[in-house]
Design an enzyme around this catalytic site. Structure first.
Site, short mmCIF file in Angstrom:
data_model
loop_
_atom_site.label_atom_id
_atom_site.label_comp_id
_atom_site.label_asym_id
_atom_site.label_seq_id
_atom_site.Cartn_x
_atom_site.Cartn_y
_atom_site.Cartn_z
N HIS A 153 35.67 37.60 38.48
CA HIS A 153 35.91 37.87 39.90
C HIS A 153 37.08 37.04 40.45
CE1 HIS A 153 32.32 40.37 40.90
NE2 HIS A 153 31.96 39.89 39.72
N ASP A 361 44.05 34.69 44.84
CA ASP A 361 42.70 35.21 45.02
C ASP A 361 42.46 36.33 44.02
OD1 ASP A 361 40.23 35.48 46.20
OD2 ASP A 361 41.01 35.57 48.24
O1 F6P Z 1 34.98 34.56 44.33
C1 F6P Z 1 34.20 34.09 43.28
C2 F6P Z 1 32.80 33.74 43.72
O2 F6P Z 1 32.05 33.27 42.64
C3 F6P Z 1 32.09 34.93 44.35
O3 F6P Z 1 31.56 35.78 43.39
C4 F6P Z 1 31.11 34.25 45.24
O4 F6P Z 1 30.67 35.08 46.28
C5 F6P Z 1 31.91 33.07 45.76
O5 F6P Z 1 32.82 32.73 44.73
C6 F6P Z 1 31.03 31.93 46.26
O6 F6P Z 1 30.85 30.95 45.33
P1 F6P Z 1 29.62 29.95 45.27
O7 F6P Z 1 28.53 30.66 44.53
O8 F6P Z 1 30.14 28.76 44.53
O9 F6P Z 1 29.22 29.63 46.67
#
Ligand code: F6P
Length: 471
Positions: A153, A361
């Site tokens: 992602h 991003d």
């Molecule tokens: O953008 C990558 C990501 O892992 C998303 O899938 C997720 O919503 C976001 O970062 C939030 O991350 P964390 O789980 O560390 O709060």
């Protein structure tokens, strides 16, 4: 149809799903047999060996607890202090503590041990994100022969940044144990292919001087999206309208410039506020005529670099407020908390400008959600970083280099002055692209590659690399 097992670090919680990943996959999984597997959010004295099942809003979720020590090394340590900054090309913000790799590996092994007994031979497994790169390898070491796919992602790093990561060769070997590796953008596939074609293995890593064989792994870009029609409906619900009315009252006739981001250094928040400061400094007609709102819920706040980003942003926002505020006018609202999707949809709809300017991003779903929430008869303008994956599918946004605050200030001026017919023309094209790249199409195209009946055998298929994202 084969069962689908989705695996990610976080699993969806009760009530409206918060993160982009949860929103994206809830729908896919609800439509077929299977379950979602991940961390329970709980820390225990001993690592759980068996998953406990729960039904959350109609979804079957299997979860395991982690020990505090393992979780720290795996999540705050290796995942978010090494992989996250390196993959976002912020080696200056990485903390290279190689020993965290043991905890990262241990948690992936624990995931594999708890998941294996739950698997049936025909299940297809879809693993998500950088926390779980080793999972397929760990499952295969335990004998799993299922089709396993991985979706990243976040952006894939350049080869140099990859080499800065301890045990990078092992991580790349882990990736080669997946049948399909999906990335957000063509840029990421290019970086991955560059590594695969020109890798120079480190003589210090586990298997000295042996290149990783990627011939059994198919790699392609599958740009993730949102559910634009659902978001468009959400933006006119009573809950969204309540937020619109509330903010409209305080805005009076000022045009709203809106940013919504996790408080993360990859989002370019200080640069964004500086660009706004330049807009107000360069062109006095915008003072009292515009208002900027930045919503930034705190994130990963046990990590020093996140605390520092938060402090920097406090200081910059304070500076802009002090410099331009009048007794009866404030240039900026900085909101350090999370809002539910209906409120956000209302804010997006109210905004004349959506300012989405990350320094780097994976995709950026805020860009998609902003587009989907607009009033077709009077849409706002999207200003988008060229370093967001979304830039590949949204050429009709005003694209900026987020490091260049003069350019972003000029983009703000253009957006605020843009005539209605141009706003409508740009928005119509953006909305079409958002529909084409909906989350449903994303999941369907990835699963079509991963499903045994549609996979065309093994081997890196170079012709495939760019197809998924341009279809
Ligand atoms: O953008 C990558 C990501 O892992 C998303 O899938 C997720 O919503 C976001 O970062 C939030 O991350 P964390 O789980 O560390 O709060």
């Amino acid at each position: 149809m084969s069962r689908l097992i989705v695996v990610s670090n976080r699993t969806p919680g009760r009530g409206p799903a918060a993160g982009g990943l949860a929103v994206a996959l809830r729908k896919t999984l609800a439509a077929r047999d299977g379950f979602w597997f991940g961390w329970s959010g709980k820390l225990s004295d001993t690592p759980s060996e068996e998953a406990h099942f729960d039904d959350i809003d109609g979804l079957t979720i299997a979860q395991i607890d982690l020990t505090r020590e393992d979780h720290h090394a795996y999540y705050a340590g290796f995942s978010n202090s090494i992989l996250w900054p390196s993959f976002h090309l912020r080696l200056d913000l990485a903390t290279i503590e190689g020993h965290w790799y043991e905890g990262y590996r241990a948690v992936n092994r624990q995931f594999a041990r708890a998941l294996l007994p739950l698997l049936q031979p025909d299940d297809i497994i879809w693993v998500h994100d950088y926390h779980l790169i080793p999972l397929a390898n760990e499952l295969r070491n335990l004998g799993a022969r299922n089709r396993i796919g991985f979706y990243l992602h976040i952006p894939f790093p350049t080869t140099d940044a990859l080499y800065a990561i301890p045990h990078h060769n092992e991580l790349m070997r882990d990736l080669s144990r997946y049948d399909v590796v999906g990335m957000q953008a063509n840029r990421d596939v290019t970086a991955f292919t560059e590594f695969a074609d020109h890798q120079s293995p480190s003589s210090l890593s586990g298997n000295p001087l042996r290149s990783v064989d990627f011939t059994r792994t198919e790699t392609a870009a599958f740009p993730i999206g949102s559910d634009p029609d659902a978001f468009a409906r959400l933006a006119v619900t009573p809950a969204a309208t309540k937020m619109v009315k509330r903010v409209e009252r305080s805005l009076r006739d000022q045009k709203l410039i809106l940013g919504v981001d996790r408080l993360d250094y990859s989002k370019g928040l200080p640069q964004r506020i500086e660009a706004y400061e330049k807009l107000l400094a360069n062109d006095t007609r915008f003072r009292r005529a515009v208002h900027m709102m930045q919503v930034a819920p705190p994130s990963r706040d046990t990590i020093k670099e996140y605390q520092e980003t938060s402090d920097t942003l406090d200081a910059i926002c304070g500076r802009v407020m002090g410099r331009f505020s009048e007794p009866d006018w404030q240039p900026l609202t900085y909101v350090k908390r999370a809002y539910g999707q209906p409120s956000l949809a209302g804010l997006y709809r109210l905004a004349r400008v959506g300012l989405v300017t990350p320094l780097r991003d994976g995709m950026n779903l805020v860009a998609h959600e902003f587009v989907a929430s607009q009033d077709p008869a009077n849409p706002g303008v999207l200003i988008l970083s060229r370093f967001a994956g979304a830039a590949e599918i949204f050429p009709e946004a005003i694209q900026v280099n987020p490091f260049d605050t003069d350019e972003t200030a000029e983009a703000l001026r253009m957006a605020l002055d843009m005539p209605l017919d141009e706003r409508i023309a740009r928005w119509t094209a953006l909305m079409e692209a958002s529909r084409r790249h909906s989350v449903d199409n994303w999941a369907a195209s990835f699963l079509a590659r991963l499903s045994p009946d549609t996979s065309g055998g093994v081997g890196v298929n170079r012709d495939m690399l760019y197809l998924a994202s341009t279809a």
